[in-house]
Design a protein around this motif. Structure first.
Motif, PDB file in Angstrom:
ATOM      1  N   ASP A 156       0.830  -1.213   0.000  1.00  0.00           N
ATOM      2  CA  ASP A 156       0.000   0.000   0.000  1.00  0.00           C
ATOM      3  C   ASP A 156       0.863   1.262   0.000  1.00  0.00           C
ATOM      4  OD1 ASP A 156      -2.569  -1.050  -0.141  1.00  0.00           O
ATOM      5  OD2 ASP A 156      -2.729  -1.310   2.036  1.00  0.00           O
ATOM      6  N   ARG A 157       1.982   1.249   0.736  1.00  0.00           N
ATOM      7  CA  ARG A 157       2.851   2.432   0.772  1.00  0.00           C
ATOM      8  C   ARG A 157       3.453   2.709  -0.608  1.00  0.00           C
ATOM      9  NH1 ARG A 157       5.009   0.476   5.721  1.00  0.00           N
ATOM     10  NH2 ARG A 157       7.039   0.111   4.747  1.00  0.00           N
ATOM     11  N   ILE A 158       3.821   1.655  -1.313  1.00  0.00           N
ATOM     12  CA  ILE A 158       4.367   1.837  -2.665  1.00  0.00           C
ATOM     13  C   ILE A 158       3.299   2.414  -3.584  1.00  0.00           C
ATOM     14  CG2 ILE A 158       5.257   0.617  -4.689  1.00  0.00           C
ATOM     15  CD1 ILE A 158       6.623  -1.335  -2.748  1.00  0.00           C
ATOM     16  N   ALA A 159       2.081   1.879  -3.507  1.00  0.00           N
ATOM     17  CA  ALA A 159       0.992   2.396  -4.336  1.00  0.00           C
ATOM     18  C   ALA A 159       0.686   3.848  -3.991  1.00  0.00           C
ATOM     19  CB  ALA A 159      -0.252   1.522  -4.165  1.00  0.00           C
ATOM     20  N   ASP A 160       0.714   4.201  -2.705  1.00  0.00           N
ATOM     21  CA  ASP A 160       0.474   5.588  -2.290  1.00  0.00           C
ATOM     22  C   ASP A 160       1.522   6.523  -2.898  1.00  0.00           C
ATOM     23  OD1 ASP A 160      -1.714   4.869  -0.765  1.00  0.00           O
ATOM     24  OD2 ASP A 160      -0.594   4.776   1.123  1.00  0.00           O
ATOM     25  N   ASP A 212      -2.075 -12.812 -18.986  1.00  0.00           N
ATOM     26  CA  ASP A 212      -2.392 -11.963 -20.132  1.00  0.00           C
ATOM     27  C   ASP A 212      -2.775 -10.577 -19.630  1.00  0.00           C
ATOM     28  OD1 ASP A 212      -2.222 -14.030 -22.197  1.00  0.00           O
ATOM     29  OD2 ASP A 212      -4.014 -14.869 -21.257  1.00  0.00           O
ATOM     30  N   GLY A 213      -2.674  -9.616 -20.504  1.00  0.00           N
ATOM     31  CA  GLY A 213      -3.104  -8.285 -20.137  1.00  0.00           C
ATOM     32  C   GLY A 213      -1.950  -7.333 -19.993  1.00  0.00           C
ATOM     33  N   PRO A 214      -2.229  -6.108 -19.580  1.00  0.00           N
ATOM     34  CA  PRO A 214      -1.189  -5.080 -19.446  1.00  0.00           C
ATOM     35  C   PRO A 214      -0.316  -5.311 -18.220  1.00  0.00           C
ATOM     36  CG  PRO A 214      -3.277  -4.239 -18.646  1.00  0.00           C
ATOM     37  CD  PRO A 214      -3.573  -5.592 -19.219  1.00  0.00           C
ATOM     38  N   ALA A 215       0.798  -4.605 -18.195  1.00  0.00           N
ATOM     39  CA  ALA A 215       1.646  -4.619 -17.000  1.00  0.00           C
ATOM     40  C   ALA A 215       0.906  -3.930 -15.861  1.00  0.00           C
ATOM     41  CB  ALA A 215       2.962  -3.907 -17.281  1.00  0.00           C
ATOM     42  N   PRO A 216       1.118  -4.349 -14.629  1.00  0.00           N
ATOM     43  CA  PRO A 216       0.395  -3.743 -13.508  1.00  0.00           C
ATOM     44  C   PRO A 216       0.827  -2.311 -13.249  1.00  0.00           C
ATOM     45  CG  PRO A 216       2.080  -5.249 -12.701  1.00  0.00           C
ATOM     46  CD  PRO A 216       2.030  -5.426 -14.193  1.00  0.00           C
ATOM     47  N   ARG A 217      -0.134  -1.515 -12.802  1.00  0.00           N
ATOM     48  CA  ARG A 217       0.117  -0.155 -12.340  1.00  0.00           C
ATOM     49  C   ARG A 217      -0.311  -0.067 -10.879  1.00  0.00           C
ATOM     50  NH1 ARG A 217       3.267   2.937 -15.944  1.00  0.00           N
ATOM     51  NH2 ARG A 217       2.903   2.072 -18.032  1.00  0.00           N
ATOM     52  N   ALA A 218      -0.376   1.135 -10.349  1.00  0.00           N
ATOM     53  CA  ALA A 218      -0.699   1.302  -8.929  1.00  0.00           C
ATOM     54  C   ALA A 218      -2.064   0.705  -8.590  1.00  0.00           C
ATOM     55  CB  ALA A 218      -0.648   2.780  -8.553  1.00  0.00           C
ATOM     56  N   ALA A 219      -3.038   0.844  -9.477  1.00  0.00           N
ATOM     57  CA  ALA A 219      -4.378   0.307  -9.203  1.00  0.00           C
ATOM     58  C   ALA A 219      -4.342  -1.205  -9.087  1.00  0.00           C
ATOM     59  CB  ALA A 219      -5.351   0.728 -10.304  1.00  0.00           C
ATOM     60  N   GLU A 220      -3.577  -1.857  -9.966  1.00  0.00           N
ATOM     61  CA  GLU A 220      -3.472  -3.317  -9.911  1.00  0.00           C
ATOM     62  C   GLU A 220      -2.664  -3.769  -8.694  1.00  0.00           C
ATOM     63  OE1 GLU A 220      -4.954  -2.080 -13.537  1.00  0.00           O
ATOM     64  OE2 GLU A 220      -2.920  -1.587 -12.818  1.00  0.00           O
ATOM     65  N   LEU A 221      -1.697  -2.950  -8.292  1.00  0.00           N
ATOM     66  CA  LEU A 221      -0.947  -3.262  -7.068  1.00  0.00           C
ATOM     67  C   LEU A 221      -1.882  -3.247  -5.866  1.00  0.00           C
ATOM     68  CD1 LEU A 221       1.523  -3.730  -5.313  1.00  0.00           C
ATOM     69  CD2 LEU A 221       2.121  -1.309  -5.579  1.00  0.00           C
ATOM     70  N   ARG A 222      -2.764  -2.264  -5.798  1.00  0.00           N
ATOM     71  CA  ARG A 222      -3.738  -2.223  -4.698  1.00  0.00           C
ATOM     72  C   ARG A 222      -4.672  -3.428  -4.757  1.00  0.00           C
ATOM     73  NH1 ARG A 222      -3.417   2.454  -1.979  1.00  0.00           N
ATOM     74  NH2 ARG A 222      -2.697   4.327  -3.071  1.00  0.00           N
ATOM     75  N   ASP A 238      10.680   8.216  -6.671  1.00  0.00           N
ATOM     76  CA  ASP A 238      11.843   7.927  -5.829  1.00  0.00           C
ATOM     77  C   ASP A 238      11.423   7.300  -4.501  1.00  0.00           C
ATOM     78  OD1 ASP A 238      13.643   8.849  -7.686  1.00  0.00           O
ATOM     79  OD2 ASP A 238      13.665  10.896  -6.885  1.00  0.00           O
ATOM     80  N   GLY A 239      10.308   7.772  -3.944  1.00  0.00           N
ATOM     81  CA  GLY A 239       9.822   7.185  -2.706  1.00  0.00           C
ATOM     82  C   GLY A 239       9.396   5.742  -2.891  1.00  0.00           C
ATOM     83  N   ALA A 240       8.762   5.438  -4.018  1.00  0.00           N
ATOM     84  CA  ALA A 240       8.370   4.056  -4.307  1.00  0.00           C
ATOM     85  C   ALA A 240       9.600   3.179  -4.476  1.00  0.00           C
ATOM     86  CB  ALA A 240       7.504   4.017  -5.559  1.00  0.00           C
ATOM     87  N   ARG A 241      10.616   3.707  -5.165  1.00  0.00           N
ATOM     88  CA  ARG A 241      11.861   2.941  -5.331  1.00  0.00           C
ATOM     89  C   ARG A 241      12.530   2.677  -3.987  1.00  0.00           C
ATOM     90  NH1 ARG A 241      13.839   6.729 -10.260  1.00  0.00           N
ATOM     91  NH2 ARG A 241      13.011   5.511 -12.023  1.00  0.00           N
ATOM     92  N   ALA A 242      12.498   3.675  -3.105  1.00  0.00           N
ATOM     93  CA  ALA A 242      13.141   3.520  -1.802  1.00  0.00           C
ATOM     94  C   ALA A 242      12.430   2.483  -0.944  1.00  0.00           C
ATOM     95  CB  ALA A 242      13.180   4.863  -1.081  1.00  0.00           C
ATOM     96  N   THR A 243      11.120   2.322  -1.124  1.00  0.00           N
ATOM     97  CA  THR A 243      10.347   1.369  -0.330  1.00  0.00           C
ATOM     98  C   THR A 243      10.423  -0.041  -0.886  1.00  0.00           C
ATOM     99  OG1 THR A 243       8.812   3.166   0.195  1.00  0.00           O
ATOM    100  CG2 THR A 243       8.061   0.947   0.679  1.00  0.00           C
ATOM    101  N   GLY A 273       7.632  -1.208 -13.802  1.00  0.00           N
ATOM    102  CA  GLY A 273       8.603  -2.147 -13.247  1.00  0.00           C
ATOM    103  C   GLY A 273       8.488  -2.271 -11.746  1.00  0.00           C
ATOM    104  N   ILE A 274       8.254  -1.153 -11.060  1.00  0.00           N
ATOM    105  CA  ILE A 274       8.075  -1.179  -9.608  1.00  0.00           C
ATOM    106  C   ILE A 274       6.828  -1.982  -9.245  1.00  0.00           C
ATOM    107  CG2 ILE A 274       7.524   0.249  -7.598  1.00  0.00           C
ATOM    108  CD1 ILE A 274       9.277   2.439  -8.875  1.00  0.00           C
ATOM    109  N   CYS A 275       5.735  -1.720  -9.945  1.00  0.00           N
ATOM    110  CA  CYS A 275       4.478  -2.415  -9.641  1.00  0.00           C
ATOM    111  C   CYS A 275       4.587  -3.902  -9.943  1.00  0.00           C
ATOM    112  CB  CYS A 275       3.328  -1.803 -10.432  1.00  0.00           C
ATOM    113  SG  CYS A 275       2.851  -0.160  -9.863  1.00  0.00           S
ATOM    114  N   ARG A 276       5.246  -4.226 -11.045  1.00  0.00           N
ATOM    115  CA  ARG A 276       5.429  -5.642 -11.375  1.00  0.00           C
ATOM    116  C   ARG A 276       6.223  -6.363 -10.284  1.00  0.00           C
ATOM    117  NH1 ARG A 276      10.264  -7.631 -14.821  1.00  0.00           N
ATOM    118  NH2 ARG A 276      10.394  -9.570 -13.648  1.00  0.00           N
TER     119      ARG A 276
END
Length: 302
Positions: free
Chosen positions: A86-90, A256-266, A98-103, A119-122
């Protein structure tokens, strides 16, 4: 076990003095003295530490329900896993790459410096999928089978695999036993996790299709099954080029489908929480003892 799971849901992993962190520190210290570049040395090393954990579990079990609750809380870690997701998605929703990369290193061992949002979400979704099994379903499975020794014994196996179960030049032989033991310990729990992910996502057919088609392509016999199930359940694709400290791996595409984004991470975090709660209920039900009619007292003839 219920109390231990409830404590994890309420508090997550303690930041200091976590038993797994203490165990890991002891393993690292002993490795400096016991390391040899051979499978035999690695097998002995793995057996030593798993036996120590099983013994500690036996002592915890003798303490009764409180000991088992503490062992459960020590062995499971799904709540912290989801909180980090959740923190990464936030951070990504706020545009803080940069904050997502750090987490991200809290979840994965790969280099986040060159990763974009996809790449982060994946990386995060893959870790959440795999660790839903490793951090919750598997320890509860072994706890249901063997009580506190099963809980702590499994956690030792999984921790050793995370520390030395790599295919690098240092650990290819020394970490072989840890990696193979972890594969065996997760064989059933990973498939239980995949089944629950499919059922609880509302898309079981998509999940089953992804597992059957893609699960066996992954280098891990268990991570591939779970990651493919999550990919199919969420309608996304996982896998691809992955950079680790020990080298680069080209992972097969799962789902199948697109690469994940923040919504898919949540969405992956929500699915993980549902799977964890369901696995906790199943584990508790598995150890409930229903009195047998034969065990009832029989009147004695006078």
């Amino acid at each position: 076990m219920t109390a231990g799971m409830a404590a994890d849901l309420a508090f997550g992993d303690p930041r200091r003095g976590h038993p797994v962190a203490v165990f890991g520190s002891a393993v690292a210290a002993s490795e400096n003295r016991l390391y040899r570049d051979s499978r035999a040395a690695g097998t002995g090393f793995t057996a030593l530490w798993v036996s120590a954990a099983v013994l500690a579990g036996g002592l915890a079990g003798r303490a009764g329900p409180v000991g088992t609750a503490v062992a459960t809380f020590s062995a499971v870690g799904g709540t912290t896993l989801c909180r980090v997701g959740d923190r990464i998605a936030d951070a990504l929703d706020d545009g803080d790459l940069d904050g997502a990369r750090a987490t991200l290193p809290s979840l994965v061992g790969r280099d986040p410096s060159s990763l974009d949002e996809a790449g982060i979400c994946r990386a995060a979704v893959e870790s959440i999928a795999e660790n839903t099994s490793d951090a919750t379903v598997a320890p509860l499975f072994w706890g249901a089978l063997a009580g506190a020794p099963g809980l702590l014994g499994y956690r030792a196996v999984n921790t050793l695999d995370a520390m030395i179960g790599y295919r690098s030049s240092r650990y290819a032989r020394f970490g072989w036993a840890a990696a193979r033991t972890d594969d065996a310990a997760n064989l059933v729990p990973a498939r239980v996790t995949a089944l629950l992910a499919g059922l609880l996502s509302g898309h079981p057919i998509r999940a089953v299709r992804a597992v059957r088609r893609d699960g066996g392509k992954h280098p891990s016999p268990n991570a591939g099954v779970v990651e493919a199930a999550f990919a199919g359940a969420l309608g996304i694709s996982l896998g691809g080029r992955t950079v680790y400290p020990h080298g680069v791996e080209d992972r097969p595409v799962l789902g199948d489908g697109p690469a994940p984004r923040a919504a898919e991470l949540r969405a992956a975090v929500r699915l993980s929480r549902r799977v964890q709660i369901a696995s906790g209920l199943l584990a508790v039900l598995a150890v409930v003892r229903v009195p047998s009619p034969r065990a009832e007292s029989v009147p004695v003839r006078s």
